[in-house]
Design an enzyme around this catalytic site. Structure first.
Site, PDB file in Angstrom:
ATOM      1  CD  GLU A 121      -2.529  -0.896   2.667  1.00 46.53           C
ATOM      2  OE1 GLU A 121      -2.124  -0.184   3.703  1.00 46.53           O
ATOM      3  OE2 GLU A 121      -3.348  -1.860   3.030  1.00 46.53           O
ATOM      4  CE  LYS A 173       5.809   4.597   6.807  1.00 46.61           C
ATOM      5  NZ  LYS A 173       5.363   6.235   7.339  1.00 46.61           N
ATOM      6  CG  ASP A 188       4.504  12.309   5.453  1.00 44.77           C
ATOM      7  OD1 ASP A 188       4.437  12.120   6.600  1.00 44.77           O
ATOM      8  OD2 ASP A 188       5.147  13.238   4.814  1.00 44.77           O
ATOM      9  CE1 TYR A 208      -2.916   2.567   8.863  1.00 45.45           C
ATOM     10  CE2 TYR A 208      -3.040   4.385   7.541  1.00 45.45           C
ATOM     11  CZ  TYR A 208      -2.876   3.833   8.438  1.00 45.45           C
ATOM     12  OH  TYR A 208      -1.952   4.431   9.614  1.00 45.45           O
ATOM     13  CE  LYS A 268      10.743   6.392   7.218  1.00 45.65           C
ATOM     14  NZ  LYS A 268       9.759   7.446   7.735  1.00 45.65           N
ATOM     15  CB  CYS A 317      36.756  35.287  17.936  1.00 44.00           C
ATOM     16  SG  CYS A 317      35.109  35.991  18.188  1.00 44.00           S
ATOM     17  CB  CYS A 362      36.317  39.817  20.353  1.00 44.55           C
ATOM     18  SG  CYS A 362      36.898  37.949  20.785  1.00 44.55           S
ATOM     19  CB  CYS A 364      35.569  32.930  21.015  1.00 41.90           C
ATOM     20  SG  CYS A 364      36.031  34.665  21.758  1.00 41.90           S
ATOM     21  CB  CYS A 419      33.905  37.564  22.964  1.00 42.92           C
ATOM     22  SG  CYS A 419      33.265  37.436  21.007  1.00 42.92           S
TER      23      CYS A 419
HETATM   24  S1  IVH Z   1      -0.160   0.095   8.912  1.00 43.81           S
HETATM   25  C1  IVH Z   1       0.301  -1.700  13.118  1.00 43.81           C
HETATM   26  N1  IVH Z   1      -0.639   1.455   6.636  1.00 43.81           N
HETATM   27  O1  IVH Z   1       3.137   5.347   8.829  1.00 43.81           O
HETATM   28  C2  IVH Z   1       0.792  -1.276  11.831  1.00 43.81           C
HETATM   29  N2  IVH Z   1       0.702   2.603   8.260  1.00 43.81           N
HETATM   30  O2  IVH Z   1       5.937   4.999  10.078  1.00 43.81           O
HETATM   31  C3  IVH Z   1      -0.255  -0.069  11.494  1.00 43.81           C
HETATM   32  N3  IVH Z   1       1.060   4.921   7.752  1.00 43.81           N
HETATM   33  O3  IVH Z   1       2.302   4.971  12.362  1.00 43.81           O
HETATM   34  C4  IVH Z   1       0.480   0.705  10.478  1.00 43.81           C
HETATM   35  N4  IVH Z   1       0.186   5.029   5.578  1.00 43.81           N
HETATM   36  O4  IVH Z   1       0.637   5.917  10.872  1.00 43.81           O
HETATM   37  C5  IVH Z   1       0.200   1.503   7.752  1.00 43.81           C
HETATM   38  N5  IVH Z   1      -1.082   2.337   4.591  1.00 43.81           N
HETATM   39  C6  IVH Z   1      -0.600   2.582   5.730  1.00 43.81           C
HETATM   40  C7  IVH Z   1       0.079   3.494   6.278  1.00 43.81           C
HETATM   41  C8  IVH Z   1       0.596   3.626   7.484  1.00 43.81           C
HETATM   42  C9  IVH Z   1       0.714   5.465   6.498  1.00 43.81           C
HETATM   43  C10 IVH Z   1       1.517   5.407   8.794  1.00 43.81           C
HETATM   44  C11 IVH Z   1       1.298   5.030  10.274  1.00 43.81           C
HETATM   45  C12 IVH Z   1       2.216   4.659  10.871  1.00 43.81           C
HETATM   46  C13 IVH Z   1       3.286   5.296  10.218  1.00 43.81           C
HETATM   47  C14 IVH Z   1       4.539   4.443  10.527  1.00 43.81           C
END
Ligand code: IVH
Length: 683
Positions: A114, A116, A118, A219, A325, A418, A421, A434, A439
């Site tokens: 999936e 991630k 932000d 999610y 990441k 420095c 000074c 320094c 100073c």
């Molecule tokens: S699963 C128990 N799925 O990323 C595991 N987390 O760096 C639950 N996050 O704290 C996390 N998208 O807030 C999951 N598709 C996704 C996500 C996701 C963003 C965040 C989440 C987590 C953080 C970890």
């Protein structure tokens, strides 16, 4: 009675209509009616609901507009584990992890990849299908209850089509376009959409939260009874969607062979054999830039729920998921100059001035270079072309040199003398100093620190005034603050009679600041508030006692204090045995500052234990502000001078300024004076 019946019918009708329009607006982004018309209907419904509160539905469309009443965010324990994710930066890392997981369970599993998101993690709790609570991640064990604010988010269902007892975890975020429009109009813009979202979720008035078009992508779905519900992640995602949650459709399913994966997804969406993950990651890393929201990686999850439980958890993360990441955002620019700053302790910090460049979502023009070793490691020279990163999304850093300058500049060296000074600089450990305590930069720095909000809190003695007083030879060091006749300044530019008397009064008032504040304000390296509290709480109730212990070289006394190390004790002795420092203290004793601890005698409930408070702005009941700090500390809270990721609460008075913004951006709970007083009265 008749009236109430009519109202009931009208409320139902309006609610139905509005819910339909909200769906069109939030989910389809295709409104059918104008904003004006929508507002008119909402207003009418609000009026009726106020007249007949008992007729308000649990999922009333008015909840989406929020309220102007202040809400609090009590801490509540999570009933589902709010863990974080383990991470890797490479596809090889993902494949290794898959292999390891398969081995652990003894047969090949299927995996879902999936995006991630932000954003800000949130858990929604539903009881009998009705949203009962929305709780932030907090420390994973307890979070803040922000239900009223969460209800304003259009993509969070208030009522489910089935009476389920479930918890749903997801990410609240702000789409980029909306972020840019909103941020453009802010006086102090937020660094990124995530910070704006976090701040918005913690607005005290939910009507303020409602103004920001936050969304939530869900999610993870947990049933109160673990046996209930579909037993694969894929099916749970589908169920979430059916229940009305907003679910990310962009995912891929991977299995030992592509036929199996395709079969599981019924041919819809992306799927493949494990090896295809590499390509998938590559495509999604590039696609990232074209998304309407920010993602900082991908998450790979085991699809089979029974096997998830078998794999289990560490204290930090589940073993059934891993985050891939993306590298932190980077941008290229040129080093135009390198300046050095002289701190109040004499420490030299080189700072690169770079051609302003956008990194991630903020503009960077100054980058700290820490010390000479750091510069040597980079082999950094003037006019080099460099890559700037924002590690952890906050502190910009020079990542590496991309192209050396053509002018022949060599690796930049901290000057021998420095810049302020002219005194030859010295090395102490990794840093350059320094050594001249006179100073001008050091003297000014130490006066500003002494008068600062979290030390003596002397109103009016900020850097500008202090620089003026020092540069014009009115004040030469800290003790002089107490002997100078401020009325003498009347007539100088910017100094009216009123201002001068205010300065004099502020100085006079500071004589009453408690012993501990005076000690902190003296600026002994390694002795901030925490260190000073350790000293005083160990029984050093007067400065004379402190002198006695140091003069008799009683190092053991200090080393026996839990929390003080060798290094701190060395620093304490160095300062207190320094004649100039000692003279400064003598002069301040002479001036009438408080050098003894007053006994309070009262006992307080540890209301604020485990909390870290910061205080900003001015108050009616707590003047000077240090009085508020005292109240917090008496009740077991910690106080800090700046808002950081550790801060849990900001007490905001009138004119909060940048700290308020910072707190909002970090999602810190903001408390005003009235609320604070109410908290204190809670005994
Ligand atoms: S699963 C128990 N799925 O990323 C595991 N987390 O760096 C639950 N996050 O704290 C996390 N998208 O807030 C999951 N598709 C996704 C996500 C996701 C963003 C965040 C989440 C987590 C953080 C970890």
């Amino acid at each position: 009675m008749e009236k109430r019946e009519h109202a009931k019918i009208e409320i139902e009708q309006l609610s139905r209509e509005l819910l339909k329009h909200q769906d069109l607006y939030y989910k389809e982004a295709q409104p059918l009616i104008s904003d004006l018309e929508y507002d008119r209907m909402i207003d009418r419904l609000k009026t009726l609901e106020e007249r007949y509160p008992e007729l308000r539905a649990v999922d009333s469309p008015t909840l989406r507009v929020g309220s102007d009443l202040n809400s609090e965010f009590p801490e509540v324990p999570h009933t589902v584990m709010m863990l974080s994710l383990d991470k890797t930066y490479t596809t090889a890392g993902i494949l290794e992890w898959i292999e390891k997981s398969n081995k652990r369970v003894g047969h090949p599993l299927t995996y879902i990849v999936e995006e991630k998101i932000d954003g800000v993690s949130l858990v929604l709790y539903y009881e009998q299908g009705i949203l009962s609570r929305a709780v932030t991640r907090g420390n994973g064990i307890v979070g803040n209850d922000i239900t009223t604010n969460a209800k304003t988010i259009g993509t969070i269902p208030l009522k489910l089509p089935q009476p389920l007892n479930i918890a749903v975890r997801g990410e609240v975020f702000l789409p980029l376009e909306q972020f840019e429009t909103l941020n453009r109009n802010l006086e102090t813009p937020f660094a990124n959409p995530r910070n704006l979202a976090a701040g918005t979720l913690r607005r005290l008035k939910s009507s303020e939260t409602a103004k920001v078009p936050l969304r939530m992508l869900s999610y993870e779905l947990f049933f109160t009874n673990p046996e209930e519900g579909p037993q694969s992640h894929l099916e749970r995602l589908r169920l979430l969607k059916e229940l009305g949650f907003y679910v990310n459709e962009s995912y891929g399913l991977f299995a030992t062979n592509s036929a199996l994966a395709k079969d599981l997804t019924s041919g819809k969406g992306e799927s493949g054999a494990y090896e295809a993950i590499e390509k998938y990651v590559e495509i999604h890393s590039t696609r990232r830039e074209h998304l309407s929201y920010e993602i900082d990686g991908l998450v790979v999850k085991v699809n089979e729920l029974a096997e998830r439980e078998f794999l289990g958890y560490t204290g930090h993360h589940p073993r059934w998921a891993i985050a891939y990441k993306f590298e932190a955002p980077e941008a290229e620019t040129v080093v135009e100059a390198i300046d050095v700053q002289v701190g109040r302790t004499g420490r030299i910090t080189p700072v690169a001035r770079v051609k302003p460049v956008k990194v991630g979502n903020s503009v960077v023009s100054n980058v700290t270079l820490h010390n000479q070793d750091y510069i040597n490691l980079l082999e950094l020279a003037l006019q080099d072309r460099v890559s700037i990163s924002k590690r952890g999304d906050v502190i910009p850093a020079v990542e590496r040199v991309i192209e050396k300058n053509e002018a022949g500049f060599k690796t930049w060296q901290i000057p021998q003398k420095c810049p302020t000074c002219g005194t030859p600089l010295v090395e102490r450990g990794a840093h350059t100093f320094c050594p001249n305590t006179q100073c001008p930069d050091q003297v000014k720095g130490r006066i500003v620190f002494f008068a600062g909000r979290n030390q003596m809190d002397i109103e009016g003695f900020g850097p500008e005034t202090v620089n003026f007083l020092y540069d014009n030879h009115f004040i030469d060091d800290i003790p002089h603050l107490y002997t100078f006749d401020y009325l003498q300044l009347v007539g100088e530019e910017g100094f009216g009679e009123k201002k001068c008397s205010a300065l004099a009064e502020a100085i006079e008032a500071s004589k009453k600041r408690p012993f501990r504040s005076v000690l902190v304000a003296l600026g002994i390296a390694d002795f901030g508030k925490k260190g000073i509290d350790l000293l005083v709480d160990s029984g050093i109730k007067t400065v004379h006692r402190l002198f006695e212990l140091v003069d008799s070289n009683n190092r053991d006394y200090f080393l026996a204090i839990k929390g003080l190390g060798e290094k701190s004790v060395d620093s304490l002795f160095e300062y207190l045995l320094d004649k100039e420092f000692r003279d400064r203290i003598e002069a301040l004793i002479e001036a009438g500052l408080t050098f003894e601890e007053e006994e309070s005698g009262e006992e307080y409930e540890p209301l604020f234990s485990n909390q870290v408070w910061c205080v900003t702005g001015s108050f009616e009941a707590f003047n000077p502000r240090s009085l508020a700090l005292k109240e917090i500390e008496k009740r077991g809270g910690r106080t800090t001078s700046s808002v950081t990721s550790k801060t849990t609460h900001l007490l905001a008075g009138v004119g909060g300024g940048s700290k308020l913004q910072q707190a909002q951006s970090l999602g810190v709970t903001i408390v005003d004076e009235e609320q604070f007083i109410r908290l204190l009265e809670e005994k």
